[in-house]
Design a protein around this motif. Structure first.
Motif, PDB file in Angstrom:
ATOM      1  N   THR A   1      -6.419   2.277  -2.772  1.00 20.31           N
ATOM      2  CA  THR A   1      -5.654   1.553  -1.750  1.00 20.31           C
ATOM      3  C   THR A   1      -6.574   0.897  -0.728  1.00 20.31           C
ATOM      4  N   ASP A   2      -7.715   1.517  -0.423  1.00 15.56           N
ATOM      5  CA  ASP A   2      -8.679   0.888   0.477  1.00 15.56           C
ATOM      6  C   ASP A   2      -9.336  -0.326  -0.181  1.00 15.56           C
ATOM      7  N   ALA A   3      -9.638  -0.206  -1.479  1.00 15.44           N
ATOM      8  CA  ALA A   3     -10.193  -1.353  -2.206  1.00 15.44           C
ATOM      9  C   ALA A   3      -9.193  -2.499  -2.222  1.00 15.44           C
TER      10      ALA A   3
ATOM     11  N   PHE B   1      -4.046   9.402  -1.515  1.00 20.15           N
ATOM     12  CA  PHE B   1      -4.639   8.071  -1.466  1.00 20.15           C
ATOM     13  C   PHE B   1      -4.040   7.180  -0.392  1.00 20.15           C
ATOM     14  N   VAL B   2      -2.784   7.398  -0.022  1.00 20.74           N
ATOM     15  CA  VAL B   2      -2.129   6.534   0.950  1.00 20.74           C
ATOM     16  C   VAL B   2      -2.337   7.014   2.379  1.00 20.74           C
ATOM     17  N   ALA B   3      -2.419   8.316   2.593  1.00 17.01           N
ATOM     18  CA  ALA B   3      -2.475   8.839   3.961  1.00 17.01           C
ATOM     19  C   ALA B   3      -3.672   9.750   4.218  1.00 17.01           C
TER      20      ALA B   3
ATOM     21  N   ILE C   1       0.829  -1.207   0.000  1.00 15.72           N
ATOM     22  CA  ILE C   1       0.000   0.000   0.000  1.00 15.72           C
ATOM     23  C   ILE C   1       0.866   1.261   0.000  1.00 15.72           C
ATOM     24  N   PHE C   2       2.010   1.203   0.654  1.00 12.84           N
ATOM     25  CA  PHE C   2       2.880   2.373   0.717  1.00 12.84           C
ATOM     26  C   PHE C   2       3.885   2.421  -0.434  1.00 12.84           C
ATOM     27  N   LEU C   3       4.469   1.278  -0.792  1.00 18.96           N
ATOM     28  CA  LEU C   3       5.616   1.295  -1.693  1.00 18.96           C
ATOM     29  C   LEU C   3       5.240   1.125  -3.160  1.00 18.96           C
ATOM     30  N   VAL C   4       4.314   0.233  -3.479  1.00 16.47           N
ATOM     31  CA  VAL C   4       3.971  -0.027  -4.882  1.00 16.47           C
ATOM     32  C   VAL C   4       3.405   1.212  -5.580  1.00 16.47           C
TER      33      VAL C   4
ATOM     34  N   ALA D   1      -0.906  -0.900 -11.453  1.00 12.26           N
ATOM     35  CA  ALA D   1      -1.459  -0.433 -12.729  1.00 12.26           C
ATOM     36  C   ALA D   1      -2.328   0.804 -12.537  1.00 12.26           C
ATOM     37  N   VAL D   2      -3.067   0.858 -11.425  1.00 14.51           N
ATOM     38  CA  VAL D   2      -3.899   2.033 -11.133  1.00 14.51           C
ATOM     39  C   VAL D   2      -3.031   3.286 -11.052  1.00 14.51           C
ATOM     40  N   PHE D   3      -1.939   3.208 -10.314  1.00 22.10           N
ATOM     41  CA  PHE D   3      -1.105   4.394 -10.125  1.00 22.10           C
ATOM     42  C   PHE D   3      -0.229   4.678 -11.345  1.00 22.10           C
ATOM     43  N   LEU D   4       0.032   3.677 -12.173  1.00 21.52           N
ATOM     44  CA  LEU D   4       0.672   3.953 -13.460  1.00 21.52           C
ATOM     45  C   LEU D   4      -0.230   4.825 -14.324  1.00 21.52           C
ATOM     46  N   SER D   5      -1.518   4.499 -14.366  1.00 19.09           N
ATOM     47  CA  SER D   5      -2.443   5.290 -15.176  1.00 19.09           C
ATOM     48  C   SER D   5      -2.600   6.697 -14.611  1.00 19.09           C
ATOM     49  N   LEU D   6      -2.593   6.831 -13.284  1.00 20.62           N
ATOM     50  CA  LEU D   6      -2.657   8.164 -12.685  1.00 20.62           C
ATOM     51  C   LEU D   6      -1.404   8.973 -13.008  1.00 20.62           C
ATOM     52  N   GLY D   7      -0.244   8.336 -12.980  1.00 22.57           N
ATOM     53  CA  GLY D   7       0.989   9.025 -13.333  1.00 22.57           C
ATOM     54  C   GLY D   7       1.020   9.446 -14.791  1.00 22.57           C
TER      55      GLY D   7
END
Length: 292
Positions: A235-237, A201-203, A83-86, A171-177
């Motif tokens: 991240t919650d999902a 999203f993380v904190a 959740i934190f690193l990926v 993949a979710v955060f790749l698309s956001l980036g």
């Protein structure tokens, strides 16, 4: 006349036919090759492997000789690490995918080839997804190897599912980036947006959700409202998907949330897929209208 015709036809007859290469796959291979040579990608892969191995070593210590118990502890620890690193690794890979090309002067050269702008985004996403999958699998393989060595090979379904869900979260955060990179002109701006997305999203999101729950003063919140709040944060999902069922639910404290929720594993996977598809589609739309 016959001799001339024959001599002209022979080279054509002996020429090996070639299959046209998809522009998306060409860009994906290029992105994958560049990413695997990137020292930051290598460094974060080594860091993920080191932390995952440490979690496997420390997590399996108090569980005795029961391999399933060891895996439960390792899955909880690795999911928390993920959740934190990926998301951070994914944003590091993707945040400058377009701006780097524009600043280096290669974007115009790339678009001079017969391809569409959406193919550029799709190819970069596929290549970066390959990098993300490589980093995640390599990192988790070290942890898996340690647990096999200590406790055997039983109970790997949860570990495998967690690894697949971790790649989907990446993949979710790749698309956001990619959306951030396609929307701005400078890599520094895209980096700032990516850091903000990671913090949100993380904190920040969970802290705000907790504040709302505390402000209710013990009053019940409608179940659909809580479910919606959970799927609005990828991240919650992911957390509910990987830690909501089985023995891991008791160790993580997510079992009660999952039992009182209408969210099934299928719905949670669908929510993560939607979280991946929507920013990626927006990135394609934004990039198609971008002035170069």
């Amino acid at each position: 006349m016959t001799t001339e015709t024959t001599s002209f036809a022979l080279p054509a007859a002996t020429r090996r036919p070639t299959m046209p290469t998809s522009p998306v796959l060409t860009i994906a291979r290029r992105e994958l090759a560049e990413g695997l040579r990137n020292r930051w990608v290598v460094s974060t892969t080594v860091l993920l492997a080191a932390l995952a191995s440490a979690i496997a070593a420390l997590g399996s210590a108090p569980t005795g000789s029961t391999s399933t118990g060891a895996l439960d502890v390792v899955v909880v620890g690795l999911a928390s690490l993920t959740i934190f690193l990926v998301p951070l690794i994914a944003l590091l890979i993707s945040h400058n995918a377009i701006t780097r090309e524009a600043e280096g002067g290669t974007l115009l050269l790339l678009l001079s080839h017969p391809l569409s702008r959406w193919q550029v985004i799709a190819g970069k996403f596929l290549g970066q997804l390959g990098i993300m999958a490589f980093a995640t699998v390599i990192g988790f393989t070290f942890a898996a190897g340690f647990v096999v060595w200590q406790h055997g090979t039983e109970g790997w379904q949860a570990f495998g599912a967690m690894t697949g869900a971790s790649i989907l979260l990446g993949a979710v955060f790749l698309s956001l980036g990619l959306l951030a990179s396609a929307s701005v002109q400078e890599s520094s701006t895209a980096a700032g947006i990516s850091i903000g997305l990671w913090l949100l999203f993380v904190a920040i999101y969970d802290m705000a959700l907790l504040a709302v729950l505390v402000a209710q003063g013990g009053h019940a919140i409608p179940g659909w409202t809580m479910d919606l709040a959970l799927v609005l944060n990828p991240t919650d999902a992911y957390r509910l998907l990987t830690l909501g069922e089985g023995s891991s639910a008791m160790l993580s404290g997510m079992g009660g949330v999952f039992d009182n929720s209408a969210l099934t594993p299928g719905i949670l996977v669908g929510a993560l897929v939607l979280w991946c598809a929507l920013p990626l589609g927006l990135a394609m739309a934004v990039f198609s209208r971008r002035n170069l």
